[in-house]
Write a protein that holds these residues in place. Sequence first.
Motif, PDB file in Angstrom:
ATOM      1  N   THR A  14       0.791  -1.336  -0.038  1.00  0.00           N
ATOM      2  CA  THR A  14       0.043   0.206   0.163  1.00  0.00           C
ATOM      3  C   THR A  14       0.711   1.233  -0.018  1.00  0.00           C
ATOM      4  O   THR A  14       0.938   2.255  -0.782  1.00  0.00           O
ATOM      5  CB  THR A  14      -1.029   0.224   1.363  1.00  0.00           C
ATOM      6  N   THR A  18       0.829   3.753  -2.898  1.00  0.00           N
ATOM      7  CA  THR A  18       0.675   5.146  -2.260  1.00  0.00           C
ATOM      8  C   THR A  18       1.495   6.539  -3.488  1.00  0.00           C
ATOM      9  O   THR A  18       1.479   7.492  -3.582  1.00  0.00           O
ATOM     10  CB  THR A  18       0.384   5.789  -1.284  1.00  0.00           C
ATOM     11  N   ALA A  28      -8.157   9.264  -3.389  1.00  0.00           N
ATOM     12  CA  ALA A  28      -8.876   7.825  -3.581  1.00  0.00           C
ATOM     13  C   ALA A  28      -9.806   8.440  -1.672  1.00  0.00           C
ATOM     14  O   ALA A  28     -10.202   9.088  -1.473  1.00  0.00           O
ATOM     15  CB  ALA A  28      -7.990   6.818  -2.422  1.00  0.00           C
ATOM     16  N   ASN A  76      -9.875   2.111  -3.407  1.00  0.00           N
ATOM     17  CA  ASN A  76      -9.435   1.644  -2.566  1.00  0.00           C
ATOM     18  C   ASN A  76     -10.505  -0.055  -2.242  1.00  0.00           C
ATOM     19  O   ASN A  76     -10.779   0.508  -2.154  1.00  0.00           O
ATOM     20  CB  ASN A  76      -8.899   1.932  -1.405  1.00  0.00           C
ATOM     21  N   GLU A  85      -5.320  -2.188   3.557  1.00  0.00           N
ATOM     22  CA  GLU A  85      -6.602  -1.493   2.364  1.00  0.00           C
ATOM     23  C   GLU A  85      -5.186  -1.077   0.357  1.00  0.00           C
ATOM     24  O   GLU A  85      -4.361  -0.962   1.373  1.00  0.00           O
ATOM     25  CB  GLU A  85      -7.265   0.379   2.083  1.00  0.00           C
ATOM     26  N   THR A  86      -5.296  -1.263   0.011  1.00  0.00           N
ATOM     27  CA  THR A  86      -4.384  -0.574  -1.495  1.00  0.00           C
ATOM     28  C   THR A  86      -5.393  -0.133  -2.810  1.00  0.00           C
ATOM     29  O   THR A  86      -6.624  -0.995  -2.270  1.00  0.00           O
ATOM     30  CB  THR A  86      -3.589  -2.184  -2.435  1.00  0.00           C
ATOM     31  N   MET A  87      -4.843   0.465  -3.852  1.00  0.00           N
ATOM     32  CA  MET A  87      -5.622   0.720  -4.562  1.00  0.00           C
ATOM     33  C   MET A  87      -6.277  -0.126  -5.938  1.00  0.00           C
ATOM     34  O   MET A  87      -5.212  -1.159  -6.278  1.00  0.00           O
ATOM     35  CB  MET A  87      -4.084   1.703  -5.394  1.00  0.00           C
ATOM     36  N   ASP A  88      -7.155   0.027  -5.702  1.00  0.00           N
ATOM     37  CA  ASP A  88      -7.913  -1.071  -7.428  1.00  0.00           C
ATOM     38  C   ASP A  88      -6.990  -0.415  -8.788  1.00  0.00           C
ATOM     39  O   ASP A  88      -7.777   0.669  -8.736  1.00  0.00           O
ATOM     40  CB  ASP A  88      -9.639  -0.855  -6.783  1.00  0.00           C
TER      41      ASP A  88
END
Length: 209
Positions: A14, A18, A28, A76, A85-88
């Motif tokens: 993550t 970011t 986000a 996210n 959470e991570t970016m989609d």
Amino acid sequence: MTAPSRLRLALLTTAAATALLAAAGTSAGTATAAPPDPYTQDPSGGDKSMRSVLSEDGHQRLEGQFRFHPGLVYKNKPQGEWGAETMDPATMAYAPRFEFAYKVYSGRLLGKQLTTQKGKHDVTLDAEIVPEGDRRAPVAQFHEARAGRHHTLRETHAAGKRIACDSGKYQVRWAVTRTGPAGGTVTVRGTLHWDASCTQLRDALQGAR
């Protein structure tokens, strides 16, 4: 892999995403702090870099500057079982913004010696995003004509459109017009080039996993 190890890996992924996306000016829905907001400026340089045009009657000088903010946005998604959470990547898109700045100098003797900023002016702001090398209609436009504007201004407006990632290369055309009596109307304009590719960001994100 142990549970704490999975959590550390998720947090590192993550953080890498970011940092990478912040360099592209991202937002986000679950972000707690706004990332840096990079832009492309015409003319290049700092706040004082301006394009300058003298009116036909020699009584007005208009200086203008434009900044294009691509505004990469995304959502996210959960990753792993520890709430990280991570970016989609599937949700990435651009939400551009147009930043205009201008100064109007007025007087009888202008040229390079003009230093007086005064009065109110009728000023129109225009910007559009057009596919490069294509005659199709602009994918986003902004137009605002307002009477009695201050002689100096800097403000930002949303393009009002989402532009898909990897949708190609574009020209971003802009103009600032000061309208006046015959010979007193003057326009400063320019063009920027923008590549809406997200490939590098997407590949880097996948590599961080």
